[in-house]
Design an enzyme around this catalytic site. Structure first.
Site, PDB file in Angstrom:
ATOM      1  N   LYS A 148      13.416   7.860  -4.383  1.00  0.00           N
ATOM      2  CA  LYS A 148      13.086   8.472  -2.993  1.00  0.00           C
ATOM      3  C   LYS A 148      12.843   7.385  -2.148  1.00  0.00           C
ATOM      4  CE  LYS A 148       8.399   9.879  -2.429  1.00  0.00           C
ATOM      5  NZ  LYS A 148       7.744   9.159  -1.464  1.00  0.00           N
ATOM      6  N   SER A 151       2.417  -4.349   0.216  1.00  0.00           N
ATOM      7  CA  SER A 151       3.022  -2.991   0.526  1.00  0.00           C
ATOM      8  C   SER A 151       4.246  -3.260   1.118  1.00  0.00           C
ATOM      9  CB  SER A 151       1.927  -2.219   1.909  1.00  0.00           C
ATOM     10  OG  SER A 151       2.840  -1.387   2.437  1.00  0.00           O
ATOM     11  N   ASP A 203       2.734   4.249  -7.384  1.00  0.00           N
ATOM     12  CA  ASP A 203       2.756   5.357  -7.379  1.00  0.00           C
ATOM     13  C   ASP A 203       2.631   6.152  -8.680  1.00  0.00           C
ATOM     14  OD1 ASP A 203       3.248   5.641  -4.713  1.00  0.00           O
ATOM     15  OD2 ASP A 203       5.491   5.401  -5.048  1.00  0.00           O
ATOM     16  N   ARG A 214       1.995  14.007  -6.774  1.00  0.00           N
ATOM     17  CA  ARG A 214       1.819  13.304  -7.689  1.00  0.00           C
ATOM     18  C   ARG A 214       0.561  13.619  -8.590  1.00  0.00           C
ATOM     19  NH1 ARG A 214       6.371   9.846  -7.230  1.00  0.00           N
ATOM     20  NH2 ARG A 214       6.633   8.914  -5.134  1.00  0.00           N
ATOM     21  N   ARG A 253      -3.317   9.499   7.705  1.00  0.00           N
ATOM     22  CA  ARG A 253      -2.960   8.272   6.882  1.00  0.00           C
ATOM     23  C   ARG A 253      -3.020   7.002   7.818  1.00  0.00           C
ATOM     24  NH1 ARG A 253       1.568   9.048   2.568  1.00  0.00           N
ATOM     25  NH2 ARG A 253       0.441   7.097   1.881  1.00  0.00           N
ATOM     26  N   GLN A 311       6.081  -0.833   2.096  1.00  0.00           N
ATOM     27  CA  GLN A 311       6.035  -0.271   3.428  1.00  0.00           C
ATOM     28  C   GLN A 311       5.913  -0.856   4.624  1.00  0.00           C
ATOM     29  OE1 GLN A 311       4.017   3.464   3.486  1.00  0.00           O
ATOM     30  NE2 GLN A 311       5.258   4.368   1.898  1.00  0.00           N
TER      31      GLN A 311
HETATM   32  C1  S3P Z   1       7.080   3.082  -0.726  1.00  0.00           C
HETATM   33  C2  S3P Z   1       6.252   1.965  -0.942  1.00  0.00           C
HETATM   34  C3  S3P Z   1       4.869   2.479  -1.449  1.00  0.00           C
HETATM   35  C4  S3P Z   1       4.997   3.698  -2.166  1.00  0.00           C
HETATM   36  C5  S3P Z   1       5.544   4.815  -1.718  1.00  0.00           C
HETATM   37  C6  S3P Z   1       7.059   4.580  -1.031  1.00  0.00           C
HETATM   38  C7  S3P Z   1       8.413   2.476  -0.084  1.00  0.00           C
HETATM   39  O1  S3P Z   1       3.985   2.376  -0.754  1.00  0.00           O
HETATM   40  O2  S3P Z   1       3.600   4.095  -2.578  1.00  0.00           O
HETATM   41  O3  S3P Z   1       5.437   5.950  -2.251  1.00  0.00           O
HETATM   42  O4  S3P Z   1       9.471   3.461  -0.108  1.00  0.00           O
HETATM   43  O5  S3P Z   1       8.405   1.589   0.442  1.00  0.00           O
HETATM   44  P1  S3P Z   1       3.105   1.036  -0.060  1.00  0.00           P
HETATM   45  O6  S3P Z   1       4.341  -0.285  -0.257  1.00  0.00           O
HETATM   46  O7  S3P Z   1       2.595   1.125   1.024  1.00  0.00           O
HETATM   47  O8  S3P Z   1       2.277   0.726  -1.257  1.00  0.00           O
END
Ligand code: S3P
Length: 785
Positions: free
Chosen positions: A346, A497, A645, A736, A447, A499
């Site tokens: 993903k 993180s 995850d 999940r 969120r 993200q």
């Molecule tokens: C992801 C980073 C993770 C993960 C999410 C996908 C990504 O989140 O939980 O399902 O693709 O960068 P965090 O980086 O905020 O923990």
């Protein structure tokens, strides 16, 4: 229970409730399909003490009286209207002015109070208001124009249906002259017959309807006319197949009615038609020029938009509405085996769309995850003008527009359930010249988004989140308005993180100077890897990652490996059950994602890797996992971001392990698609597991045993006794959570039912089918089917 709910659940509302009817006497003028259906719905729901009607067609009136629908009826208003407190005009638009004159006469004669409510059901509104102005010296305080967006194939009194309006919208055009009571009562009336009432200004209503209803009807009539005028029209119609029939179905409706509507809404229809002409010319030119990229872009965007808007309006995940509120009904099974391929990663799928769109040249993607979340990212880039072909069996062709080629989306960008899409895109959009709005489904809009918005602001971004807790929708002001580019910053991330890191690095691509992020622990590094693969320099020094703005990306091929986070469900399935052996092919084993392998190995799982190679800059391997007697452990905190995850399914593994498993340092789990600590603990307790929630983790008392002491590991395994009971689990619409409890069924004594599994499609379309293929027994119950 509200009047509205009670009523359309039970047609005999008046017999069962003590609420007095809303009206003393309703007078419906015109017993065509809409007028007669409304009359029937008013009658069936007991909304008026008396019901009368006016219609020029005598037999309809006589029949309606004989059938008990009406208390009285006539072809003349003055004969029945006396004492009415609501008049509903349901005649063709051109006839409304004459009805207003009759109403005025009745008011002048004292048959009607001057504040009597007057409404209509016509599909144009400005001309109704003009007609009223022409008749009344000042607009009556009870006048509230309205338009139910409902209809049926057949017309006339006999086609009436009391449930015609259930789950349809009715647009109410309040006028400055209308009194509050009339507006409130009209709303209640429509809601009581099952409609959803919404307010809209009359001119806006007419423009919207011109585009969404009047223009399509006009085009349908026109296309039939075009074909009919051909010399070989018989052949044309003889061979006209589904497409022609579907497109022109609405040209079978009443010509007189449409004739009237086209004149009644003349100016809005003409401007919709002019706009249509421009689009038609564009398409004509693309065909003449054989501009394949632009034509594919246009067709792909239109195809996706049709589906997309429905979800966006409903704030639902992209999941098909037919699959909403689905459940898994799972019969316990005890072993799994086989060799399977898990869908694409993903995180990498998201990034392939983002960087492919921003690159120059074409990017071919294979193994793309056709799950809801990655499709949300895909749609967003289509909305910003990128031509993307596919997905077709995981294949995509992205025609990159370069670093400065994105166009503003005409609508808010809808991210469905996908936090990754929203957080990464906010970094890209903060740097664009144009304004953007990012929104998501009900769950995503809860969120936290300040974790990206706040550091983006330090770079000079103008970004506004919603509410006290800083959630989506996010409004981002374009750089053209702000007047200067983003500035590179050095940012110490408070949480590990990927993200947040990716959001800031992406914003850094357009920033002046260098953007450096320092993460407290390692988090997944797909953004860094893919930027490098696209030729953008990235500096990585331990936990410090930097990019300097102003570079470019060059498109290329991306092969997306199988998602280790999805593979995790089946790894745990094989580990906890008896006599199992599963091989998962070509799974991504990027070291920033392999926390699940490390943790399972610490728990004594039997895992081996083979066929290790690299695919598109990412390491992959076949993973084979066999049954084993797991041991409870204290999970090292540095592994938490590397398995972030996978904890829901690791909790299932821990429940089957011998002894206690302790997770700490995992507060982040509380802000995932659900609070994964609380929701998993609830579900585990329902299934008979002793666990304790802590602020930043969970303590699980595993119910596993050691094996029989035999020499080889597989002989030694004893995974036969049930660990979990049965019961009903709610997934809180978290994919999940749903899949983790499905895995628990391999050690359950009774059936497990998991509610709210439709979101499984966000990351793992086909999960249940694959699980059943290896020996599990999941029945998908689609409640809405
Ligand atoms: C992801 C980073 C993770 C993960 C999410 C996908 C990504 O989140 O939980 O399902 O693709 O960068 P965090 O980086 O905020 O923990």
């Amino acid at each position: 229970m509200s009047r509205q709910k009670k009523n359309h659940q039970n047609n005999n509302h008046s017999l069962l409730t003590t609420q007095p009817p809303l009206f003393k006497q309703v007078c419906v003028i015109g017993l065509g399909l809409i007028g007669a259906s409304l009359a029937q719905a008013i009658k069936d729901n007991g909304l008026s003490e008396r019901l009368v009607a006016v219609d020029r067609h005598g037999p309809s009136i006589e029949e309606a009286i004989k059938q008990g629908l009406l208390d009285a009826g006539s072809s003349r208003l003055s004969e029945v209207v006396d004492g009415s407190d609501l008049i509903v005009i349901a005649v063709p638009v051109q006839a409304v002015q004459a009805v207003f004159s009759d109403i005025k006469q009745a008011m002048d004669d004292g048959q009607l109070a001057t504040d009597c409510m007057i409404s209509d059901v016509c599909s144009t509104k400005l001309n109704i208001i003009d007609a009223a102005k022409a008749v009344f010296t000042s607009l009556p305080v009870g006048l509230v124009p309205a338009h139910p967006i409902a209809g049926a194939e057949n017309s006339g009194y006999h086609a009436r249906r009391a449930n015609l309006f259930v789950n349809h919208s009715v647009i109410i055009c309040e006028l400055p002259t209308t009194n509050e009571t009339s507006i409130a009562k009209l709303r209640l009336l429509w809601e009581s017959v099952g409609a959803t009432a919404m307010s809209m200004a009359a001119d806006h209503h007419d423009a919207i309807l011109a585009h969404t209803s009047h223009l399509p009807h006009l085009l349908a009539f026109n296309l039939v006319e075009q074909l009919a005028s051909h010399d070989d029209n018989l052949d044309m119609f003889r061979y006209a197949a589904g497409g022609f029939r579907d497109f022109t179905r609405i040209a079978a409706s009443d010509p007189k009615m449409w004739h009237d509507i086209f004149f009644a809404n003349q100016s809005a229809i003409v401007s919709a038609l002019d706009e249509y002409g421009v689009y038609l010319q564009t398409m004509r030119q693309l065909i003449i020029n054989k501009d394949s990229t632009a034509l594919m872009g246009l067709l792909g965007r239109a195809q996706a938009a049709r589906r997309h808007f429905g979800h966006m309006l409903a704030s639902t995940p992209y999941t098909d509405t037919t699959a909403m509120s689905a459940s898994y009904i799972i019969t316990p099974s005890n072993t799994v085996s086989g060799t399977i391929t898990i869908p694409g990663d993903k995180s990498i799928s998201h990034r392939s769309i983002m960087l492919g769109s921003l690159a120059t040249g074409v990017t071919q993607v294979t193994g793309f995850l056709e799950g809801e979340d990655a499709l949300a990212t895909l749609q967003a880039f289509r909305d910003m003008g990128v031509s993307i072909e596919g997905p077709d069996n995981g294949k995509l062709t992205i025609h990159g527009v370069g670093m400065h080629g994105l166009k503003p989306s005409k609508t808010p960008l809808y991210m469905g359930n996908s936090g990754t899409s929203m957080r990464l895109l906010s970094g890209i959009l903060a740097a664009q010249p144009f304004d953007s709005v990012l929104t998501g489904d009900t769950s995503l809009n809860k969120r936290p988004m300040e974790r990206v918005a706040a550091p983006l602001r330090m770079m000079g971004a103008v970004i506004q989140s919603t509410g006290h807790s800083g959630t989506a929708p996010l409004s981002i002001t374009g750089r053209d308005t702000v007047g200067q580019p983003l500035q590179g910053i050095a940012y110490d991330m408070p949480v590990a993180s990927a993200q947040i890191k990716s959001c800031l690095l992406l914003a850094g691509l357009w920033s002046e100077g260098t953007t450096t992020v320092t993460q407290p622990e390692v988090s997944r590094d797909h953004t860094e890897r893919m930027l490098s693969a696209f030729g953008y320099p990235v500096t990585v020094e331990g936990n410090r990652i930097s990019v300097t703005g102003g570079g470019t990306l060059t498109g290329g091929d991306i092969a997306v490996p199988a998602d280790i986070s999805s593979a995790a469900f089946f790894m745990v399935a094989a580990a906890i059950s008896q006599g199992s052996e599963l091989t998962l092919t070509q799974v991504g084993i990027n070291p920033t994602r392999t926390g699940i392998l490390d943790i399972l190995k610490l728990m004594q799982a039997d895992i081996s890797l083979s066929n290790e190679t690299h695919v598109g800059g990412e390491p992959v391997a076949d993973i084979t996992i066999r049954s084993s007697n797991l041991q409870g452990i204290e999970i090292p905190e540095y592994l938490v971001p590397l398995a972030i995850d996978e904890f829901p399914v690791l909790f299932i593994a821990a429940s089957c392990a011998k002894g206690r498993t302790v997770l700490t340092g995992a507060k982040e789990l509380r802000v995932k698609e659900s609070d994964r600590i609380a929701v998993m603990a609830d579900g585990l307790q329902t299934l008979g597991i002793d666990c304790t929630v802590t602020d930043d983790g969970l303590i699980i008392e595993g119910k596993g045993t050691t094996g029989n002491g035999a020499a080889s590991q597989s002989d030694n395994v004893n995974n036969t006794h049930p660990i979990f009971g049965g019961g009903q689990i709610t997934s809180h619409h978290d994919h999940r959570i749903a899949m983790s409890f499905a895995v628990a069924s391999l050690r359950a004594s009774k059936q497990i039912v998991i509610e709210g599994v439709e979101t499984v499609n966000t990351s793992f379309p086909g999960f249940a089918e694959l699980a059943n293929q290896i020996g599990m027994s999941i029945q998908v119950d689609d409640a809405s089917a």
